[in-house]
Scaffold this motif. Sequence first.
Motif, PDB file in Angstrom:
ATOM      1  N   LEU A  16      17.254  -5.915  21.888  1.00  6.41           N
ATOM      2  CA  LEU A  16      18.182  -6.656  23.431  1.00  6.41           C
ATOM      3  C   LEU A  16      20.024  -7.288  22.844  1.00  6.41           C
ATOM      4  O   LEU A  16      20.507  -7.578  22.976  1.00  6.41           O
ATOM      5  N   ILE A  17      18.693  -8.595  21.527  1.00  6.37           N
ATOM      6  CA  ILE A  17      19.241  -9.687  21.440  1.00  6.37           C
ATOM      7  C   ILE A  17      21.349  -9.333  20.887  1.00  6.37           C
ATOM      8  O   ILE A  17      21.811 -10.126  20.381  1.00  6.37           O
ATOM      9  N   ASN A  18      20.764  -9.063  19.908  1.00  3.55           N
ATOM     10  CA  ASN A  18      21.306  -7.761  18.636  1.00  3.55           C
ATOM     11  C   ASN A  18      22.731  -7.364  19.662  1.00  3.55           C
ATOM     12  O   ASN A  18      23.540  -7.434  18.886  1.00  3.55           O
ATOM     13  N   GLY A  75      23.629  -8.078  22.485  1.00  4.55           N
ATOM     14  CA  GLY A  75      24.970  -8.820  23.356  1.00  4.55           C
ATOM     15  C   GLY A  75      23.462  -9.829  24.636  1.00  4.55           C
ATOM     16  O   GLY A  75      24.517 -10.439  25.243  1.00  4.55           O
ATOM     17  N   ILE A  76      21.991  -9.131  24.863  1.00  3.20           N
ATOM     18  CA  ILE A  76      22.185  -9.258  25.762  1.00  3.20           C
ATOM     19  C   ILE A  76      20.879 -10.085  25.748  1.00  3.20           C
ATOM     20  O   ILE A  76      19.389  -9.860  24.893  1.00  3.20           O
ATOM     21  N   GLU A  77      21.070 -11.988  26.040  1.00  6.85           N
ATOM     22  CA  GLU A  77      20.709 -12.402  25.231  1.00  6.85           C
ATOM     23  C   GLU A  77      19.082 -13.203  26.121  1.00  6.85           C
ATOM     24  O   GLU A  77      18.566 -13.963  25.947  1.00  6.85           O
ATOM     25  N   ASN A  78      19.322 -13.174  27.771  1.00  6.54           N
ATOM     26  CA  ASN A  78      18.708 -13.351  28.294  1.00  6.54           C
ATOM     27  C   ASN A  78      16.995 -11.964  28.750  1.00  6.54           C
ATOM     28  O   ASN A  78      17.920 -11.095  28.909  1.00  6.54           O
ATOM     29  N   ILE A  79      16.015 -12.480  28.365  1.00 11.18           N
ATOM     30  CA  ILE A  79      15.438 -11.746  28.369  1.00 11.18           C
ATOM     31  C   ILE A  79      13.995 -11.489  28.974  1.00 11.18           C
ATOM     32  O   ILE A  79      13.565 -12.604  28.832  1.00 11.18           O
ATOM     33  N   ILE A  80      13.731 -10.807  30.302  1.00  7.51           N
ATOM     34  CA  ILE A  80      12.334 -11.297  30.828  1.00  7.51           C
ATOM     35  C   ILE A  80      10.763 -11.084  29.899  1.00  7.51           C
ATOM     36  O   ILE A  80      11.272  -9.784  29.832  1.00  7.51           O
ATOM     37  N   CYS A  81       9.814 -11.327  29.555  1.00  8.97           N
ATOM     38  CA  CYS A  81       8.877 -10.655  29.065  1.00  8.97           C
ATOM     39  C   CYS A  81       7.714 -10.351  30.117  1.00  8.97           C
ATOM     40  O   CYS A  81       7.141 -11.637  30.064  1.00  8.97           O
ATOM     41  N   THR A  82       7.360  -9.405  29.738  1.00  9.50           N
ATOM     42  CA  THR A  82       6.480  -9.232  31.625  1.00  9.50           C
ATOM     43  C   THR A  82       5.039  -8.960  30.503  1.00  9.50           C
ATOM     44  O   THR A  82       5.046  -8.012  30.132  1.00  9.50           O
TER      45      THR A  82
END
Length: 443
Positions: free
Chosen positions: A358-360, A362-369
């Motif tokens: 995700l970060i690579n 360009g999605i740097e906002n992540i919710i880890c459930t």
Amino acid sequence: MKIFKRTKIKKYSKDGRILFTKEMKKEYTILIPMMLPIHFKFMKNILVKHGYKAELLNTSHSRIIEEGLQNVHNDTCYPALLVIGQLLDAIKSRKYDEDKLALIITQTGGGCRASNYIYLLRKALKKNKLEHIPVISFNLNGMEKNPGFMIRPSLLVQFVYATLYGDILMLLSNQVRPYEINPGETDRIVDKWVIKLSNELNGKSFFSKRNIKRNMEQIAADFAHIPVKKVDKIQVGIVGEIYMKYSPLGKNSLEELLAQEDAEVHIPGLMDFIIYTCDNRITDTKLYGINIIASFLAALLKNYLIRMQNMLIDAVKTQYIFKAPSSFDHIKSLVKGYIGTGVKMGEGWLLTAEMLELINSGIENIICTQPFGCLPNHISGKGMIRKIKERHQNANIVAIDYDSGATKINQENRIKLMLSTARLNLLKAADDSEAFLDNAQTR
Ligand code: SF4
């Protein structure tokens, strides 16, 4: 009379469990607990085409958690509590004839507790004097068998295709829905394709690779034609334990909250997880020298699934506006230096890989459930966040714990805090690109 009816057609395995018989196939309704709304609709339709009576449970009310708490020990995995709670709640709803009812649940066969949910379910049925209801194990390891439920190759191939179609519909609808001009249009396209593809199930064309390619390209084109208002929105990835990540019930309707907060959601596809389970067999042989034949078969299956997944990636790329997922091998390569690929309980290294992917992209906002009671995913999820943030300064990751005691308001507050950082980052990125353009013009 009722007891007579029950004993007349019931058969038992050597270990004393009630079997799902061929006779039951015609008469019994199989209840399926919900996990992935789009994928599971396909899978239910596939079961129906194969002659089963099946129903997918869409319930999400609070009584489910109460049923789970009353019937499953509260220190077990939260997904088990929810799945069992949902099934018991459905049985007790009086909507079904409990003498013509069967339940289905997966058994992964791995080292994780997911293989044991079935025993917890049977224990809960017994506690409620419902032990006459047969429970079908859905597994590919030859664990529990039932004469009335066979996983034939055609059913398996159809499930693979259902996974592919489910993945592409989930992936693209998530990218379009937040921007649609006509509310509900994205979901109408999803429904249209679920019906169209389910109708194709019996025909030979369903198995034709050319047809799958054409369908997937057409799906991408359909989503690309939905009128949208393109504005900058924060992008949020959802990762985590498989049930929490996908099930609306597990993650407290997280996607609805993110839609209200004006965010675009990205959730990795199910196919990665299936390929990951094949890959784990190969890793077992490499690390411990065991299961050589199983490893050989897993490698064949893995290659087949990767070829199928590449068709999805190519189809998404035909529409340049969409973000296409990366190949499995690329995702796997990302964890080098973070976590070993021998870490394979639960989501194992795949969970770390999904955050990095995700970060690579360009999605740097992540919710880890994270579900309560899940040690493996706390290690490869929450446990890896610090390391990831050290190497990716802009990573904005929050781990959210889900369990019956966690209040929704607390979860939402933590998510909103993460979103406010995401909004600041988005504004900063917009300012930076404006300043860059100004500089370029004055030069
Ligand atoms: S992955 Fe976690 S929640 Fe799922 S069965 Fe394993 S321990 Fe339980």
